[in-house]
Design a protein around this motif. Structure first.
Motif, short mmCIF file in Angstrom:
data_model
loop_
_atom_site.label_atom_id
_atom_site.label_comp_id
_atom_site.label_asym_id
_atom_site.label_seq_id
_atom_site.Cartn_x
_atom_site.Cartn_y
_atom_site.Cartn_z
N GLN A 41 0.83 -1.20 0.00
CA GLN A 41 0.00 0.00 0.00
C GLN A 41 0.87 1.25 0.00
N THR A 67 0.54 7.86 5.10
CA THR A 67 -0.66 8.19 5.86
C THR A 67 -1.83 8.50 4.93
N ILE A 110 -3.66 7.94 2.26
CA ILE A 110 -3.69 6.91 1.23
C ILE A 110 -4.55 7.30 0.02
N ARG A 111 -5.40 8.31 0.20
CA ARG A 111 -6.13 8.77 -1.00
C ARG A 111 -5.15 9.41 -1.99
N LYS A 120 -15.38 2.92 3.10
CA LYS A 120 -14.54 2.62 4.27
C LYS A 120 -14.24 1.13 4.38
N TYR A 158 -10.80 -0.22 3.96
CA TYR A 158 -9.81 -0.03 5.03
C TYR A 158 -9.87 -1.13 6.09
N MET A 185 -6.71 -2.87 7.72
CA MET A 185 -5.94 -2.04 8.66
C MET A 185 -6.55 -2.14 10.06
N ARG A 225 -4.53 -3.44 13.43
CA ARG A 225 -4.46 -2.56 14.62
C ARG A 225 -4.98 -3.31 15.85
N HIS A 274 -13.55 1.53 14.61
CA HIS A 274 -12.40 2.23 14.02
C HIS A 274 -11.77 3.17 15.04
N GLU A 332 1.07 0.59 10.21
CA GLU A 332 -0.37 0.38 10.38
C GLU A 332 -1.08 1.62 10.89
N GLY A 333 -0.57 2.78 10.44
CA GLY A 333 -1.15 4.05 10.84
C GLY A 333 -0.27 4.69 11.89
N GLN A 340 -7.79 10.45 14.18
CA GLN A 340 -8.97 9.74 13.69
C GLN A 340 -9.96 9.53 14.84
N ARG A 386 -11.75 12.70 15.76
CA ARG A 386 -12.84 13.05 14.83
C ARG A 386 -14.15 12.40 15.30
N LYS A 404 -17.54 14.40 17.09
CA LYS A 404 -18.91 14.13 16.61
C LYS A 404 -19.78 13.62 17.76
C1 LIG Z 1 -2.84 -14.10 11.81
C2 LIG Z 1 -2.75 -12.74 12.49
C3 LIG Z 1 -1.80 -12.60 13.58
C4 LIG Z 1 -1.59 -11.21 14.14
C5 LIG Z 1 -0.47 -11.15 15.11
C6 LIG Z 1 -0.13 -9.79 15.67
C7 LIG Z 1 0.46 -8.85 14.67
C8 LIG Z 1 1.88 -9.11 14.38
C9 LIG Z 1 2.47 -8.15 13.41
C10 LIG Z 1 3.93 -8.39 13.18
C11 LIG Z 1 4.34 -8.14 11.82
C12 LIG Z 1 4.43 -6.72 11.47
C13 LIG Z 1 3.78 -6.43 10.19
C14 LIG Z 1 3.83 -5.01 9.84
C15 LIG Z 1 2.57 -4.63 9.14
C16 LIG Z 1 2.57 -3.22 8.75
C17 LIG Z 1 1.67 -3.07 7.55
C18 LIG Z 1 1.35 -1.65 7.19
O1 LIG Z 1 1.81 -0.70 7.75
S1 LIG Z 1 0.26 -1.55 5.89
C19 LIG Z 1 -0.03 0.14 5.65
C20 LIG Z 1 -0.88 0.70 6.73
N1 LIG Z 1 -1.19 2.05 6.41
C21 LIG Z 1 -1.95 2.78 7.18
O2 LIG Z 1 -2.40 2.37 8.23
C22 LIG Z 1 -2.26 4.13 6.62
C23 LIG Z 1 -2.83 5.07 7.61
N2 LIG Z 1 -3.82 5.89 6.98
C24 LIG Z 1 -5.18 5.64 7.06
O3 LIG Z 1 -5.59 4.66 7.66
C25 LIG Z 1 -6.15 6.56 6.39
O4 LIG Z 1 -5.75 7.01 5.21
C26 LIG Z 1 -6.58 7.70 7.31
C27 LIG Z 1 -7.51 7.04 8.30
C28 LIG Z 1 -5.43 8.35 8.03
C29 LIG Z 1 -7.30 8.83 6.56
O5 LIG Z 1 -8.06 8.32 5.51
P1 LIG Z 1 -8.98 9.24 4.63
O6 LIG Z 1 -9.49 8.41 3.54
O7 LIG Z 1 -8.24 10.49 4.30
O8 LIG Z 1 -10.11 9.45 5.65
P2 LIG Z 1 -10.65 10.73 6.39
O9 LIG Z 1 -9.75 11.13 7.51
O10 LIG Z 1 -11.05 11.76 5.41
O11 LIG Z 1 -11.91 10.02 6.97
C30 LIG Z 1 -12.94 9.57 6.15
C31 LIG Z 1 -13.85 8.72 6.94
O12 LIG Z 1 -13.35 7.38 6.94
C32 LIG Z 1 -13.33 6.89 8.27
N3 LIG Z 1 -12.29 5.89 8.33
C33 LIG Z 1 -10.97 6.05 8.11
N4 LIG Z 1 -10.36 4.86 8.26
C34 LIG Z 1 -11.31 3.95 8.55
C35 LIG Z 1 -11.27 2.56 8.80
N5 LIG Z 1 -10.14 1.86 8.81
N6 LIG Z 1 -12.43 1.95 9.05
C36 LIG Z 1 -13.57 2.63 9.09
N7 LIG Z 1 -13.66 3.95 8.86
C37 LIG Z 1 -12.54 4.60 8.59
C38 LIG Z 1 -13.10 8.09 9.13
O13 LIG Z 1 -13.50 7.88 10.45
C39 LIG Z 1 -13.97 9.10 8.41
O14 LIG Z 1 -15.30 8.87 8.81
P3 LIG Z 1 -16.36 10.09 8.83
O15 LIG Z 1 -15.89 11.02 9.90
O16 LIG Z 1 -16.33 10.70 7.47
O17 LIG Z 1 -17.65 9.41 9.18
#
Ligand SMILES: CCCCCCCCCCCCCCCCCC(=O)SCCNC(=O)CCNC(=O)[C@H](O)C(C)(C)COP(=O)(O)OP(=O)(O)OC[C@H]1O[C@@H](n2cnc3c(N)ncnc32)[C@H](O)[C@@H]1OP(=O)(O)O
Ligand SMILES: Cc1cc2nc3c(=O)[nH]c(=O)nc-3n(C[C@H](O)[C@H](O)[C@H](O)COP(=O)(O)OP(=O)(O)OC[C@H]3O[C@@H](n4cnc5c(N)ncnc54)[C@H](O)[C@@H]3O)c2cc1C
Length: 669
Positions: free
Chosen positions: A153, A160, A162-163, A287, A290, A293, A297, A387, A437-438, A446, A449, A453
């Protein structure tokens, strides 16, 4: 080295512990059955000599580190299948969680698993965003490791926002294919784990163009390398991004496209679709793209933040019980450093945080599962709350954990600076999670926000969901005189959160009233907004911990310890943020000395059980990988043994002496 015996101080600590350590282990694991399963799993993997480290990885080159990690990953994943086939014990998902993010993975591949993204992100994305046919095809291939996949991604220019991603996927109806391009240097994918030299497929997130129109970012499955030769396919430019602060074996990579074609069916089409003629069909909610992610998290709070903190605490607490330095009373003999109140203040609040993280992670996992089931039925109502909570818990827990791991390192003095303490790799792993992961600030905003509301909703008398319900009641309740009790702490934390949220909401409104654009007003207030989200998260964690400690079905001895830790969590963060409690929770400066004393008394009460508590985490030496933290406490012998593994100690005189030092010294005669 002499024969190994248990250090006398540690023995004494264990004898004086007031609760049953095994009871805590069972509670921590989720029951005696889970403990048994975990131990069998650890034995099965960690007793295998092929999976054991021969040379400490610090002494290998970057390339050797990767090759060794890949060798062990292949063996490891073969053994996972063997384990599931022969024992039938535990679901494969449990095993994968333990290997990829949990303790077991950190024992075998402490600097990251190059296959992690296949399980942590590729599979959840296909399962969450693929159609049934796509799932049937790709899930079995990836699950069985017939192919190895990642999640691409982030780009060089955007992580951050991603759009703003620049990679394009343009639909060509004449061949029913998407054509991928990287129009700029900044559009190159950058960071995906396993992308460098491990994976042959990826979910690639790109801007979708069809019929001349851009429909925003969407996920596609793209083949990157030939399945036989592993050569990059035509038009694919791929490599590894180089050495990093930590996680050096996870094989993060870069990726560019030049007219790379993939079949239409490789777009993940559960939510939005492109029909053969190029017609775009909208998703019920943008949404939903997403979703993966959110899953990661949620998983990180327990799998990384709480797990790695429990390791650091085990190392630092055992070491502090046997390390002696200075005297509290002159002539009384050297004291265990754990007797110093400042040392207790370094270690015991993080112990409390570890418990708070675990209770919160369990809550988050439960709501993640129920909201995911609701989404599958088309009900999106609770998605914003999930979220918001996933964002703030990921941010606060990874921040607390990384900070506390560094405090644990400092608490072990100079020896903690050695790689053989295992603090450097533990810290490297956890601080990465503050960014990936953000990025944490972005995630707090986020949550903010959602909170602003919810605040407006509360003011207009609307309904509020579980985690923000307090915004309705808190401002109405009169401020009462301070009482040192858990119940009062719970209320005070909510008051602080409500107060911070109100301050933000009114600051924004005030600015808008004088003509500031809403977006600028948001940016101007964002320092307070990030803080408000953190205080909301802290209030949530405080309450969850109170509920857990007061209702746990355990012996009175263990319950007492849980309550002490819970009170310590509250008093520690209160004293650390006094200004907030003065402003919003009715605290007066005359209340502070008694709270300070309460906190100090808690440190004193926890002191005899400190080693018992970390023993209760039940982290084996093979998982701890620390000269300072081993169960037997033979720290100095282990430090020596580790020092002797240094390649520089292979010869009494290194060849560089003859090459450089001797001629240099002689030239100065
Ligand atoms: C088998 C499993 C085992 C697990 C074991 C444990 C784990 C172990 C891990 C170890 C290994 C490590 C791996 C590493 C992995 C890293 C992978 C990455 O980083 S990959 C890369 C990761 N990269 C990132 O994380 C990138 C971070 N950036 C982002 O997530 C987004 O672009 C943003 C949220 C910052 C803004 O987005 P944008 O489009 O500009 O949005 P706006 O701000 O304009 O808001 C619009 C509306 O959308 C809403 N909304 C937003 N998100 C969500 C959601 N998820 N959902 C729902 N709603 C959501 C928001 O509330 C709002 O609502 P409203 O108010 O309008 O009602
Ligand atoms: C170890 C590791 C593994 C990773 N693995 C993967 C992977 O497998 N797949 C993948 O796709 N990606 C992966 N990533 C990338 C990761 O997801 C991004 O680094 C992360 O999302 C942050 O984006 P960024 O690096 O562009 O930081 P930026 O967004 O440039 O952040 C830089 C600074 O700007 C601030 N900032 C940015 N936007 C805002 C805003 N709107 N408001 C306020 N402040 C803002 C941030 O708070 C931060 O202080 C990985 C990263 C790391 C470190």
């Amino acid at each position: 080295m002499g024969s190994i015996t248990i250090n006398k101080d540690l023995l004494r600590e264990r004898q004086s512990c007031t609760f049953n350590v095994l009871e805590l282990t069972h509670l921590w694991d989720g029951g005696p059955e889970k403990t048994k399963e975990r131990k069998e799993l650890e034995k099965f993997f960690l007793d295998d000599p092929e999976l054991q480290e021969k040379i400490p990885s610090e002494y290998l080159s970057h390339k050797e580190k990767y090759q060794e990690a890949l060798r062990r990953s292949c063996l490891l994943f073969k053994k996972i299948k063997e384990w599931s086939d022969t024992t039938g014990c535990g679901s494969q998902m449990d095993t994968f969680q333990n290997i990829l993010g949990g303790m077991l993975g950190s024992a075998i591949l402490p600097d990251g698993v190059p296959f992690a993204l296949n399980y942590v992100m590729f599979l959840p994305t296909v399962m969450g965003q693929g159609t049934m046919q796509q799932q049937a095809y790709w899930v079995s291939r990836a699950w069985n490791c017939e192919i190895m996949c990642t999640y691409a991604q982030t780009e060089l220019g955007h992580g951050t926002f991603i759009r703003g991603l620049e990679t394009t996927a343009t639909y060509d109806p004449s061949t029913e294919e998407f054509v991928f391009n990287s129009p700029t240097l900044t559009s190159y994918k950058w960071w995906p784990g396993g992308l460098g030299h491990t994976c042959n497929y990826a979910v690639v997130v790109a801007q979708l163009y069809t019929k001349g129109q851009c429909h925003g970012i969407h996920p596609f499955i793209v083949q990157l390398r030939d399945e036989e030769t592993h050569m990059p396919l035509p038009g694919i430019k791929i490599g590894e991004i180089g050495s990093k602060l930590g996680m050096n074996t996870i094989n993060n990579g870069y990726l560019g496209f030049e007219n790379v074609r993939i079949p239409r069916e490789n777009m993940l089409m559960k939510n939005s679709k492109v029909l053969p003629d190029g017609t775009y069909v909208n998703s019920p909610s943008d949404k939903l793209t997403y979703g993966t992610m959110i899953f990661v998290r949620v998983a990180l709070v327990r799998g990384i933040a709480a797990a790695y903190l429990s390791k650091a605490l085990t190392i630092a607490t055992r070491y502090s019980a046997l390390r002696k330095q200075g005297e509290i009373k002159p002539g009384a003999g050297e004291t265990q450093i754990l007797e110093y109140r400042t040392q207790q203040h370094k270690l015991f609040p993080p112990m409390a945080m570890c418990f708070a993280m675990r209770c919160s992670a369990d809550w988050l996992w439960d709501i993640y599962n129920s909201v995911t089931a609701e989404l599958d039925r088309g009900d999106l109502e609770r998605l914003p709350e999930l979220h918001a909570m996933a964002c703030c818990l990921k941010a606060v827990c990874t921040k607390d954990s990384a900070k506390a791991i560094e405090v644990c390192r400092l608490a072990t003095g100079g020896h903690g600076y050695m790689n053989s303490s295992n603090f450097p790799s533990t810290y490297g792993m956890v601080t990465a999670a503050e960014t990936y992961e953000g990025e944490n600030t972005v995630l707090l905003l986020q949550t903010a926000r959602f909170l602003v509301k919810a605040w407006q909703q509360a003011r207009s008398g609307g309904n509020l969901t579980e985690t923000v319900e307090y915004l309705k009641t808190m401002p109405l309740q009169p401020l009462s005189l301070w009482v040192n009790s858990l119940q009062h702490l719970g209320i005070a934390f909510k008051r602080v959160a409500a107060g911070n949220i109100e301050t933000c909401a009114t600051s924004i409104e005030r600015r808008i009233l004088v003509g500031v654009a809403p977006e600028d007003a948001w940016n101007e207030v964002s320092i307070q907004l990030a803080k408000a989200a953190e205080t909301h998260c802290r209030a949530f964690m405080m309450q969850i911990f109170i509920n857990f400690a007061t209702s746990a079905q355990v012996s009175p001895e263990l319950k007492k310890v849980l309550i002490e830790l819970c009170e310590l969590y509250g008093t520690y963060f209160l004293l650390d943020n006094l200004g907030d409690f003065f402003m919003y929770a009715g605290l007066r400066s005359s209340d502070v000395p008694s709270i300070q004393e309460w906190m100090e008394t808690l440190l004193h009460k926890i002191r005899p059980n400190a080693v018992g508590i970390v023993d209760g985490f039940d982290i084996s030496d093979a998982v701890l990988r620390s000269a300072l933290g081993a169960y037997d406490g033979n720290v100095y012998e282990r430090l020596f043994a580790e020092a002797n593994k240094s390649p520089l100690n292979a010869e009494p005189v290194d060849e560089s002496f003859h090459k450089y030092l001797k001629p240099f010294l002689k030239s100065n005669l």
